[in-house]
Design a protein around this motif. Structure first.
Motif, short mmCIF file in Angstrom:
data_model
loop_
_atom_site.label_atom_id
_atom_site.label_comp_id
_atom_site.label_asym_id
_atom_site.label_seq_id
_atom_site.Cartn_x
_atom_site.Cartn_y
_atom_site.Cartn_z
N ILE A 27 39.43 36.79 74.67
CA ILE A 27 38.62 36.02 74.51
C ILE A 27 37.24 36.99 73.59
O ILE A 27 36.37 36.30 73.53
N ALA A 28 36.78 38.11 73.27
CA ALA A 28 36.05 38.31 72.42
C ALA A 28 37.17 37.51 70.70
O ALA A 28 35.01 36.80 70.11
N LEU A 29 37.82 37.45 70.47
CA LEU A 29 37.80 36.31 69.51
C LEU A 29 37.64 35.23 69.35
O LEU A 29 37.29 34.82 68.36
N MET A 30 37.70 34.49 70.49
CA MET A 30 38.32 33.10 70.69
C MET A 30 36.29 32.75 70.09
O MET A 30 35.86 31.84 70.28
N TRP A 31 35.74 33.71 71.36
CA TRP A 31 34.63 33.67 71.48
C TRP A 31 33.59 33.90 69.84
O TRP A 31 32.52 33.24 69.83
N TRP A 32 33.36 35.03 68.92
CA TRP A 32 33.25 35.21 68.02
C TRP A 32 34.11 33.73 67.08
O TRP A 32 32.63 33.77 66.30
N LEU A 33 35.01 33.10 67.02
CA LEU A 33 35.43 32.51 66.18
C LEU A 33 34.19 31.06 66.43
O LEU A 33 33.78 30.11 66.32
#
Length: 405
Positions: A27-33
């Motif tokens: 979730i964090a990586l997708m949101w960061w991207l």
């Protein structure tokens, strides 16, 4: 007292910790991207890249799983994944993290997962007695259900409370903790010294699957069920918008209901269906799963918008998913010899990994032409018919129940 035994407790503990970390991390990586690039295409391409190594190298990985020490595979895979994620954390904290770092990390983590996931399935029969296999698979499935409820909440709240760096550190440490737990596994696995080529070993695995009717049925079940269950992933957000109340809250409720149902289904089969394992029960679970998806479509087609009713149906669907998953894993673990387990379970994993994105693509396209209710109705009907056909076309095989002693 340990759950089933000490070894399984260690394996289950590592599974809980690492899967919780994974949910928050994804979730964090997708949101960061999305925040960094503002590009849905890059977010979706990240998901595709994260799946590619498992899709391409999954069956080949199975050959090496059968040749190498399985405990070492588990420990090294977790440690490597932990180091990769902690490296991302260092890059992020140093303001050096770039998009290509994320892509390379996704590829490496997926390669490790191609080894780790089938190994976990093949290790369970080694550390658990036959009469406890179904209970062990049920407990593993309960973990999956619990993580599917807690994980998204943990991921979104962690971003707010500790930021991206906190989530990365948590996931990296979760892998390391899982690897440490696996270091204490007491198990005997023989490293094969075969001089067979990888291609020959891989071919032998496929020949075994083709020759064993029960294993072939399981591969077919995994492929078809994943295609139609994938419809839930695609259609559910659109369905949630059509129901009473807030769309995003509805989606959370429905997804949590499926996770809760998985816990209920796994708990039920662990407590009440212990003495025998049969494809008969597997076919019933598939039929009921299809009926549940059909019910979602029917409710929408007759314009029922009360979200609580859909929550009840989703609990039933989640229960059926868990029961089917526990049964096929247990049947396979009883049928597949230890020297073939890596190759066979890698084929299982690859089959599911291929079927799900195909399903997402097909149903995503069909949503342009059909309503969510009609799509659920069609998907549920097809899955229910498959379950009935599976039952009656293999009746003789289903009458042969594996008695667990």
């Amino acid at each position: 007292m340990f759950l089933i035994n000490r070894n399984f407790c260690l394996l289950l503990f590592g599974q809980i910790v690492s899967q919780l970390g994974d949910k928050a991390y994804n979730i964090a990586l997708m949101w960061w991207l999305l925040e960094k690039t503002k590009s849905p295409f890059l977010v979706s391409s990240f998901l595709v890249i994260a799946m590619l190594p498992e899709l391409i190298f999954g069956p080949v990985a199975g050959v090496y799983i059968d040749r190498w020490n399985k405990k070492k595979i588990l420990v090294v895979s977790d440690f490597v994944r932990g180091i990769i994620v902690l490296t991302l954390a260092i890059l992020f904290q140093s303001e050096l993290l770039e998009i290509w770092h994320i892509y390379v990390a996704a590829l490496c983590i997926s390669l490790c997962s191609a080894l780790f996931n089938p190994t976990t399935m093949s290790v369970i029969p080694v550390i658990v007695e036959k009469d406890k296999l179904q209970q062990a698979n049920a407990l593993s499935q309960m973990v999956v259900g619990a993580v599917s409820i807690i994980g998204p909440l943990l991921g979104s709240s962690s971003i707010v409370l500790v930021g991206y760096i906190g989530v990365l550190i948590f996931n990296g440490i979760s892998y390391i903790i899982s690897g440490i737990a696996e270091l204490f596994l007491c198990m005997t696995t023989i490293e094969s010294q075969t001089e067979e080529s990888v291609i020959y070993s891989l071919t032998q695995g496929f020949r075994f699957i083709r020759a064993d009717m029960r294993v072939l049925v399981i591969v077919t079940v995994i492929a078809i069920v994943h295609v139609f269950v994938g419809s839930i992933v695609v259609i559910m957000p659109f369905l949630a918008k059509l129901l009473d109340g807030n769309g995003i809250n509805n989606l959370g409720l429905l997804q949590s209901a499926i996770g809760g149902g998985m816990i209920i289904g796994a708990g039920y089969i662990s407590k009440y269906v212990r003495k025998s394992v049969s494809e008969l029960y597997l076919s019933y679970a598939i039929v009921c799963m299809g009926l549940g998806i059909l019910a979602l479509g029917t409710l929408q087609l007759i314009h029922i918008e009360l979200v609580e009713i859909y929550v009840i149906v989703c609990i039933i669907i989640g229960s059926c998913i868990a029961i089917a998953s526990v049964l096929w894993r247990t049947i396979a673990q009883l049928c597949v010899p230890a020297e073939m387990s890596g190759r066979v379970f890698s084929v299982f994993s690859t089959t599911g990994n291929i079927s799900l994105p195909i399903s997402i693509g097909i149903f995503g396209l069909l949503l342009n032409y059909m309503t969510p209710g009609l799509l659920f109705f069609v998907a549920g009907s097809c899955l229910m018919v498959f379950g009935v056909v599976l039952l009656y076309s293999n009746r003789k095989n289903f009458e042969s129940i594996v008695k667990v002693r």
